[in-house]
Each structure stands twice: as structure tokens, then as C-alpha cells.
Design a protein around this motif. Sequence first.
Motif, PDB file in Angstrom:
ATOM      1  N   UNK A  28       4.784   7.529 -16.001  1.00  0.00           N
ATOM      2  CA  UNK A  28       4.651   6.100 -15.735  1.00  0.00           C
ATOM      3  C   UNK A  28       3.314   5.827 -15.050  1.00  0.00           C
ATOM      4  N   UNK A  29       2.779   4.650 -15.303  1.00  0.00           N
ATOM      5  CA  UNK A  29       1.520   4.246 -14.682  1.00  0.00           C
ATOM      6  C   UNK A  29       1.842   3.436 -13.432  1.00  0.00           C
ATOM      7  N   UNK A  30       1.410   3.928 -12.277  1.00  0.00           N
ATOM      8  CA  UNK A  30       1.823   3.362 -10.998  1.00  0.00           C
ATOM      9  C   UNK A  30       0.683   2.615 -10.319  1.00  0.00           C
ATOM     10  N   UNK A  31       0.991   1.396  -9.843  1.00  0.00           N
ATOM     11  CA  UNK A  31       0.066   0.581  -9.058  1.00  0.00           C
ATOM     12  C   UNK A  31       0.685   0.394  -7.675  1.00  0.00           C
ATOM     13  N   UNK A  32      -0.161   0.164  -6.677  1.00  0.00           N
ATOM     14  CA  UNK A  32       0.352   0.075  -5.315  1.00  0.00           C
ATOM     15  C   UNK A  32      -0.140  -1.187  -4.610  1.00  0.00           C
ATOM     16  N   UNK A  33       0.733  -1.718  -3.722  1.00  0.00           N
ATOM     17  CA  UNK A  33       0.365  -2.822  -2.833  1.00  0.00           C
ATOM     18  C   UNK A  33       0.975  -2.523  -1.475  1.00  0.00           C
ATOM     19  N   UNK A  34       0.238  -2.822  -0.423  1.00  0.00           N
ATOM     20  CA  UNK A  34       0.734  -2.506   0.917  1.00  0.00           C
ATOM     21  C   UNK A  34       1.236  -3.732   1.674  1.00  0.00           C
ATOM     22  N   UNK A  35       1.268  -4.886   1.009  1.00  0.00           N
ATOM     23  CA  UNK A  35       1.763  -6.101   1.659  1.00  0.00           C
ATOM     24  C   UNK A  35       2.306  -7.064   0.610  1.00  0.00           C
ATOM     25  N   UNK A  36       3.079  -8.035   1.093  1.00  0.00           N
ATOM     26  CA  UNK A  36       3.630  -9.031   0.184  1.00  0.00           C
ATOM     27  C   UNK A  36       2.556  -9.890  -0.446  1.00  0.00           C
ATOM     28  N   UNK A  37       1.573 -10.321   0.347  1.00  0.00           N
ATOM     29  CA  UNK A  37       0.509 -11.175  -0.180  1.00  0.00           C
ATOM     30  C   UNK A  37      -0.319 -10.440  -1.234  1.00  0.00           C
ATOM     31  N   UNK A  38      -0.566  -9.149  -0.998  1.00  0.00           N
ATOM     32  CA  UNK A  38      -1.307  -8.369  -1.983  1.00  0.00           C
ATOM     33  C   UNK A  38      -0.517  -8.281  -3.289  1.00  0.00           C
ATOM     34  N   UNK A  39       0.795  -8.140  -3.182  1.00  0.00           N
ATOM     35  CA  UNK A  39       1.643  -8.097  -4.371  1.00  0.00           C
ATOM     36  C   UNK A  39       1.517  -9.377  -5.184  1.00  0.00           C
ATOM     37  N   UNK A  49       6.333  -3.557 -15.887  1.00  0.00           N
ATOM     38  CA  UNK A  49       7.678  -3.369 -16.423  1.00  0.00           C
ATOM     39  C   UNK A  49       8.723  -3.393 -15.328  1.00  0.00           C
ATOM     40  N   UNK A  50       8.301  -3.112 -14.072  1.00  0.00           N
ATOM     41  CA  UNK A  50       9.234  -3.132 -12.948  1.00  0.00           C
ATOM     42  C   UNK A  50       8.453  -3.159 -11.641  1.00  0.00           C
ATOM     43  N   UNK A  51       9.047  -3.794 -10.628  1.00  0.00           N
ATOM     44  CA  UNK A  51       8.450  -3.865  -9.288  1.00  0.00           C
ATOM     45  C   UNK A  51       9.410  -3.228  -8.295  1.00  0.00           C
ATOM     46  N   UNK A  52       8.900  -2.324  -7.465  1.00  0.00           N
ATOM     47  CA  UNK A  52       9.672  -1.750  -6.359  1.00  0.00           C
ATOM     48  C   UNK A  52       9.179  -2.431  -5.083  1.00  0.00           C
ATOM     49  N   UNK A  53      10.084  -3.122  -4.390  1.00  0.00           N
ATOM     50  CA  UNK A  53       9.681  -4.034  -3.321  1.00  0.00           C
ATOM     51  C   UNK A  53      10.410  -3.716  -2.020  1.00  0.00           C
ATOM     52  N   UNK A  54       9.639  -3.371  -0.985  1.00  0.00           N
ATOM     53  CA  UNK A  54      10.208  -3.106   0.336  1.00  0.00           C
ATOM     54  C   UNK A  54      10.622  -4.428   0.989  1.00  0.00           C
ATOM     55  N   UNK A  55      11.711  -4.409   1.750  1.00  0.00           N
ATOM     56  CA  UNK A  55      12.181  -5.622   2.412  1.00  0.00           C
ATOM     57  C   UNK A  55      11.415  -5.893   3.696  1.00  0.00           C
ATOM     58  N   UNK A  56      11.271  -4.883   4.544  1.00  0.00           N
ATOM     59  CA  UNK A  56      10.661  -5.079   5.861  1.00  0.00           C
ATOM     60  C   UNK A  56       9.181  -4.750   5.817  1.00  0.00           C
ATOM     61  N   UNK A  57       8.351  -5.798   5.811  1.00  0.00           N
ATOM     62  CA  UNK A  57       6.897  -5.627   5.823  1.00  0.00           C
ATOM     63  C   UNK A  57       6.289  -6.558   6.858  1.00  0.00           C
ATOM     64  N   UNK A  58       5.046  -6.290   7.221  1.00  0.00           N
ATOM     65  CA  UNK A  58       4.432  -7.009   8.318  1.00  0.00           C
ATOM     66  C   UNK A  58       4.122  -8.467   8.035  1.00  0.00           C
ATOM     67  N   UNK A  59       3.526  -8.759   6.874  1.00  0.00           N
ATOM     68  CA  UNK A  59       3.046 -10.119   6.642  1.00  0.00           C
ATOM     69  C   UNK A  59       4.140 -11.067   6.156  1.00  0.00           C
TER      70      UNK A  59
END
Length: 232
Positions: A28-39, A49-59
Motif C-alpha cells: 500500500x502507498x502510505x501518506x502521513x499527517x501529524x495534525x487534523x488541519x494538515x489532514x 482509498x482509506x483514512x486512519x484517523x487518531x481521535x486525540x490530537x493537539x489542534x
Amino acid sequence: MNNARILITDDEECVRTLIKKSLERENMKVFQAKSGKETLNILQEESFDLIILDVMMGDMNGFDVLKEIRKTDVHTPVIMLSGRGEDYDKILGLGMGADNYITKPFSPAVLCAQVQAIIRRNKEIMNVKENTKKLTVGPFVFNYKTYKCYKNNDELPLTSKETKLMKFFMENPNQVFTKEQLYQNVWEDAIVDDNSIMVYIRHLRAKIEDNPEKPTYIQTVWGIGYRFSVES
């Protein structure tokens, strides 16, 4: 599953790296974001094709990010990750449009299997919609082309709002939704009070239930909201 595009959003680099290695082993081809706004910024330029999204983030928390994603009419499958395993959080995430809710710590192998299963299921659903323009859930059939709904091959005499509500329930079977979530998904920005939503539910039950006084399809989940219950 080759070349599936996955976006990982988590403010912990170690978590992103762990997931990235597992997914890349499955080509799979993986992209990364470290914040909600960046996402949200990435989603304006890229599709996945799919997003993996953490619930507890700083921004901004993952629930707010998911809400913004769905407001822009992006229907990419989402798996939410969280250290919080309370039922309310799971129900909230799933009700807002997440496809799964996984609590930390998690098994990378299990997460990878969930990613593959959700992508596969989503492609099957999209193929069904494209090829047949119909959605079948239990005894009900929704025709996307004509926007008509049937039970046991008999057309249901639904109003436009009842049709939207039935379509939403059929697309999300066996999930619990609060009244607020029904407002957001069916009425969108319109203001609807509790009494109105109860009236719509009662009218819809009268048209689809064998016994509206003892509903088996649209079930009340006391203290939370409603569930459209059908056999898997």
C-alpha cells in the motif's frame, strides 16, 4: 489491494511509523499527517482509498476532523484510533461516518486486516451502486436512480424527507445514531426539534413496520437515539 492509497493521521510519529511499515508490507502507498488541519489540507489536493484517523490530537480532535471531512462530501472510508474505549465514543465515531473504531494499544496485523477488509467492502459497494443502482438491505430495496424504496417488492409511499431518512438508515444498518446525528446527515443544516424527529420516525415506522407499535426495523436505543436493525 496493491497500490491502495492510505492517509495516516496521528500526532505520534512512532504510531504513524508502526502503521506505515505494516501497510507498506502489503504494497500500500502510505501518506502521513501529524495534525487534523494538515489532514484537511491534504484532502483538498489528494484522494485516498482509506483514512486512519487518531481521535486525540493537539489542534483538533478526530471527531471534528471527521465531521469536516463528511461536510465536504468526501466519503472515503475512515478508521478511528483512540486510547478511549468508552461505548459512547465508539457510537459517536461510527455515527458520524467512521467505518471502524479501534482502541489503543492495537495489533498492527489486525489493523492491516481491517484496512484491507474495509477497502474491499467499499469497492464492492461502489460496484453494486454503479452496476445496479440499487441497495438491498433485508426486505428493503432502495433504487438510487428513481429514489424509490420498496419492501418485499412493494413500493413504499414515502415523502421526500422520509425517503432521505430511509436511505440513510439503509446505508448504515445496525448502527446507533443520536437525534443530532440524524439532523446532520438527513436534515443537514436545518433546525429540527426533538418532537419533529420523533414524528418522522413514527410516520416511517407506520409505513415499513409489520407492527408499528412493536417496531423491529427502526429500534429506539433509550438514552441515545435510533438503530435501523436488520439481519447481517
